[in-house]
Write a protein that holds these residues in place. Structure first.
Motif, short mmCIF file in Angstrom:
data_model
loop_
_atom_site.label_atom_id
_atom_site.label_comp_id
_atom_site.label_asym_id
_atom_site.label_seq_id
_atom_site.Cartn_x
_atom_site.Cartn_y
_atom_site.Cartn_z
N ARG A 39 19.87 5.49 5.18
CA ARG A 39 20.34 6.21 3.98
C ARG A 39 20.49 7.70 4.25
O ARG A 39 21.15 8.42 3.49
CB ARG A 39 19.36 6.00 2.81
CG ARG A 39 19.37 4.57 2.27
CD ARG A 39 18.17 4.30 1.36
NE ARG A 39 18.10 5.17 0.20
CZ ARG A 39 18.77 4.98 -0.94
NH1 ARG A 39 19.55 3.93 -1.05
NH2 ARG A 39 18.63 5.81 -1.95
N GLU A 40 19.86 8.15 5.33
CA GLU A 40 19.91 9.59 5.66
C GLU A 40 21.04 9.94 6.63
O GLU A 40 21.17 11.08 7.04
CB GLU A 40 18.57 10.01 6.29
CG GLU A 40 17.39 9.80 5.37
CD GLU A 40 16.06 10.12 6.05
OE1 GLU A 40 15.19 10.70 5.38
OE2 GLU A 40 15.89 9.79 7.24
N ILE A 41 21.81 8.92 7.03
CA ILE A 41 22.85 9.14 8.06
C ILE A 41 24.23 9.05 7.42
O ILE A 41 24.68 7.95 7.04
CB ILE A 41 22.74 8.08 9.19
CG1 ILE A 41 21.33 8.08 9.79
CG2 ILE A 41 23.80 8.31 10.25
CD1 ILE A 41 20.95 9.36 10.51
N VAL A 42 24.91 10.18 7.30
CA VAL A 42 26.26 10.21 6.74
C VAL A 42 27.23 10.41 7.90
O VAL A 42 27.07 11.35 8.68
CB VAL A 42 26.42 11.38 5.74
CG1 VAL A 42 27.85 11.42 5.20
CG2 VAL A 42 25.41 11.26 4.60
N PHE A 43 28.21 9.52 8.02
CA PHE A 43 29.24 9.73 9.04
C PHE A 43 30.26 10.75 8.53
O PHE A 43 30.71 10.66 7.38
CB PHE A 43 29.95 8.41 9.38
CG PHE A 43 29.14 7.52 10.29
CD1 PHE A 43 28.61 7.99 11.48
CD2 PHE A 43 28.91 6.19 9.94
CE1 PHE A 43 27.86 7.17 12.32
CE2 PHE A 43 28.17 5.35 10.78
CZ PHE A 43 27.64 5.85 11.98
N THR A 44 30.59 11.69 9.41
CA THR A 44 31.58 12.72 9.07
C THR A 44 32.59 12.78 10.21
O THR A 44 32.50 12.00 11.16
CB THR A 44 30.91 14.11 8.96
OG1 THR A 44 30.37 14.45 10.25
CG2 THR A 44 29.79 14.10 7.93
N GLU A 94 30.84 9.22 1.69
CA GLU A 94 31.85 8.72 2.64
C GLU A 94 33.06 8.20 1.87
O GLU A 94 33.34 7.00 1.86
CB GLU A 94 31.25 7.65 3.55
CG GLU A 94 30.21 8.22 4.51
CD GLU A 94 29.62 7.16 5.46
OE1 GLU A 94 30.03 5.99 5.41
OE2 GLU A 94 28.73 7.55 6.24
N ALA A 95 33.80 9.11 1.27
CA ALA A 95 34.98 8.71 0.49
C ALA A 95 36.09 8.26 1.43
O ALA A 95 36.30 8.84 2.48
CB ALA A 95 35.46 9.89 -0.36
N GLY A 96 36.79 7.23 0.99
CA GLY A 96 37.94 6.76 1.77
C GLY A 96 37.53 5.86 2.92
O GLY A 96 36.36 5.71 3.23
N THR A 97 38.54 5.25 3.56
CA THR A 97 38.25 4.42 4.73
C THR A 97 37.73 5.33 5.83
O THR A 97 38.39 6.29 6.20
CB THR A 97 39.52 3.69 5.20
OG1 THR A 97 39.94 2.81 4.16
CG2 THR A 97 39.26 2.90 6.47
N PRO A 98 36.53 5.04 6.33
CA PRO A 98 35.96 5.95 7.34
C PRO A 98 36.58 5.72 8.72
O PRO A 98 37.40 4.83 8.90
CB PRO A 98 34.49 5.55 7.35
CG PRO A 98 34.48 4.11 6.94
CD PRO A 98 35.65 3.91 6.02
#
Lengths: 430, 146
Positions: free
Chosen positions: A105-110, A294-298
């Motif tokens: 939950r702490e890992i956001v892909f950018t 993470e909006a949109g298709t990543p």
């Protein structure tokens, strides 16, 4: 340093890290450049602070994804959708383990470090930074850890303050830290390892001091995570940003680690698909963490590639990588200091394999061009750190930066060619 | 691509011993330009007289061998020439660097031919053209002022 000592060092390091074998994992490292006159040069890749090369395991993971798994994530009921979602979320797990975070939950892909920092500046900063508040940075930041805060400060009427660095060795002047942390400081955001000097900053002490006063800390770890074992729980940083492509992964994928309580408090970064829970025409609720950000298709393939990179690095062992790179860098620094008129920017006692230098008055672009003619790839320019260059009173530097697949032989060759360049541009033989 | 094509002896000579390097007096029109990518900086000074002759061209600044040599060669080439001819030379250089004119165009202009090697190194074209953009601006500014 005698040759014998050197040979011993090399053999010890080779045992620690089987560099010859490792190099075979990277197809691009056997690239050759032939000129019109028929001479052939081997690639010596010393631009790792900009981006690293990719091992076959990562290339295969990308190929495998598009060949056997390609579908959109988190939506499709069909088999490919399941595969893609599993692979994507499994990569998140790998990344979480790699930096020892408590939960995925702490890992956001950018997209990368830049987007990760912008995300915090936007979603946390705009919500919690008030007029008159202060954000503390350092003078040695990459533009990506400066401009987002300039934009935020302008938007919110906040003030930026800077921990200075010492011109003599490129270390942060931490002695007067209390002078820079004030009652108005709301966030500290600094680089863990400088992309200009290679300095590894004493972030643990900084984080501790900040937390004593209830101030959260963001680490720009773009240069640190690829080269040093990273444990976010031990560091206790509140935010950590890094990029996949600087650690054997693909471009266009990066990570924002943040403690859950911060992510919970923050507003979304971008709006769109995936980040929502329920949507009406006039309102919406947000998806759970980390999908809220993470909006949109990543970048599904990118995330899967990063997962493969993390596996690859873990198999070698981050401690071994750090140790080998430290030895290699120490050797490179000692060889470079043999050369008259060689000025190295950044001689911190704790440093990684990033070496910025100026050779006499030879412009970095000329130096880089000369090295390139021999197959050696280095960076020349301001390294996205114009304020650093300005303080040093220079316009640019040449920068050689290493990774675990570089060798002592490559450094010897580099030294030989730097000496030739020195002669070519009118400094006599050496 | 050979390094010696880029760094021809003429280029290295001009780089090590630039011509017309220094400040002009108050009769000159000045333009300062920077290449933000590499930090090259040039101050270009021209003196255009009443007969539309480019009487003097001087420069100061710092940069790579290509940018400094290009500036030095340029001052030699433009000095003393009538405005129309100067403008033609500027267009020939910028045009050939952009690939819009044949590289051989530069053969007619003395040491400028040495800049042909730069065209094989696309990332260095900006280094070579910095001084030329500056002189173009300086002439335009000078004409506005008269």
């Amino acid at each position: 340093m005698s040759d014998n000592v050197l040979e011993k060092e090399i053999s010890v390091s080779d045992v620690i890290l089987e560099v010859k074998r490792i190099r075979n994992d990277f197809p691009i490292l056997s690239e050759r450049f032939s000129s019109e006159t028929g001479t052939v040069k081997s690639l010596v890749y010393f631009d790792n602070a900009a981006t690293t090369q990719k091992p076959r395991a990562v290339l295969d993971a990308l190929q495998n994804y598009y060949q056997h798994q390609n579908a959109n994530v988190h939506r499709a009921i069909h088999k490919l959708g399941e595969r893609a979602t599993f692979a994507y979320e499994n990569s998140r797990k790998k990344v979480a383990q790699f930096i020892n975070s408590r939960s995925t939950r702490e890992i956001v892909f950018t997209r990368g470090t830049t987007e990760a920092i912008n995300l915090v500046a936007h979603s946390w900063g705009r919500k919690f930074i008030k007029p008159g508040d202060e954000i503390l940075l350092s003078e040695m930041e990459h533009h990506s850890n400066l401009i987002p805060w300039q934009l935020l400060a302008k938007d919110r009427g906040a003030l930026l303050r800077f921990i200075p660095f010492s011109k003599s060795n490129g270390t942060l002047q931490m002695a007067n830290l209390n002078h820079f942390i004030t009652e108005k400081t709301r966030l500290i955001s600094v680089t863990h390892m400088s992309n200009v000097f290679g300095t590894i900053n004493p972030v643990r002490g900084l984080i501790q001091k900040a937390h004593e006063r209830g101030i959260p800390v963001l680490l720009d770890a773009a240069q640190a995570v690829p080269h040093l074992p990273t444990d976010v729980q031990e560091l206790d940083c509140d935010f950590l940003a890094f990029s996949g492509h600087k650690m054997c992964g693909p471009t266009g994928i990066g990570v924002l680690y943040a403690k859950e309580k911060f992510l919970e408090d923050m507003d979304p970064y971008q709006g769109g698909g995936e980040m929502i829970s329920s949507v009406w025409l006039d309102k919406a609720t947000w998806n759970e963490l980390p999908h809220k950000f993470e909006a949109g298709t990543p970048n599904i393939a990118g995330a899967i590639g990063l997962g493969a990179a993390v596996d690859y690095l873990s198999d070698i062992g981050m401690e071994k990588i750090t140790l080998y790179e430290q030895k290699l860098t120490t050797y490179a620094l000692s060889r470079m200091q043999e050369i008259t008129e060689m000025k190295i920017f950044g001689l911190a006692p704790f440093r990684g394999g990033v070496i910025s230098f100026y050779m006499g008055k030879i412009h970095p672009h000329d130096m880089a061009q000369y090295l390139d003619s021999e197959g050696i790839a280095v960076r020349a320019g301001h390294h996205c750190a114009q304020p650093v260059m300005r303080k040093l009173g220079i316009l640019a530097t040449t920068r050689a930066s290493f990774y675990f697949y570089n060798t002592y032989e490559e450094i010897d060759f580099f030294i030989e060619i730097v000496k030739k360049a020195r002669e070519f541009f009118g400094y006599g033989t050496q | 691509m050979e390094l010696n094509e880029l760094y021809q002896d003429i280029i290295l000579d001009h780089y090590k011993h630039p011509h017309n390097f220094g400040e002009g007096d108050s009769s000159f029109t000045n333009v300062e330009l920077e290449n933000p990518v590499c930090g090259d900086h040039i101050k270009l000074m021209v003196y255009l007289n009443d007969e539309n002759i480019v009487k003097e061209v001087k420069f100061t600044g710092s940069g790579c061998a290509i940018s400094m040599a290009s500036a030095s060669i340029m001052t030699d080439e433009l000095k003393g020439k009538p405005l129309s001819e100067v403008q033609q030379i500027i267009e020939d250089v910028l045009g050939s660097m952009r690939g819009e004119k044949a590289a051989e165009t530069l053969d007619e202009h003395g040491d400028l031919a040495a800049l042909k090697g730069v065209m094989k190194f696309p990332v260095r074209v900006k280094c070579a053209t910095l001084a030329w953009h500056a002189v173009k601006d300086a002439i335009a500014k000078s004409k506005r002022n008269t």
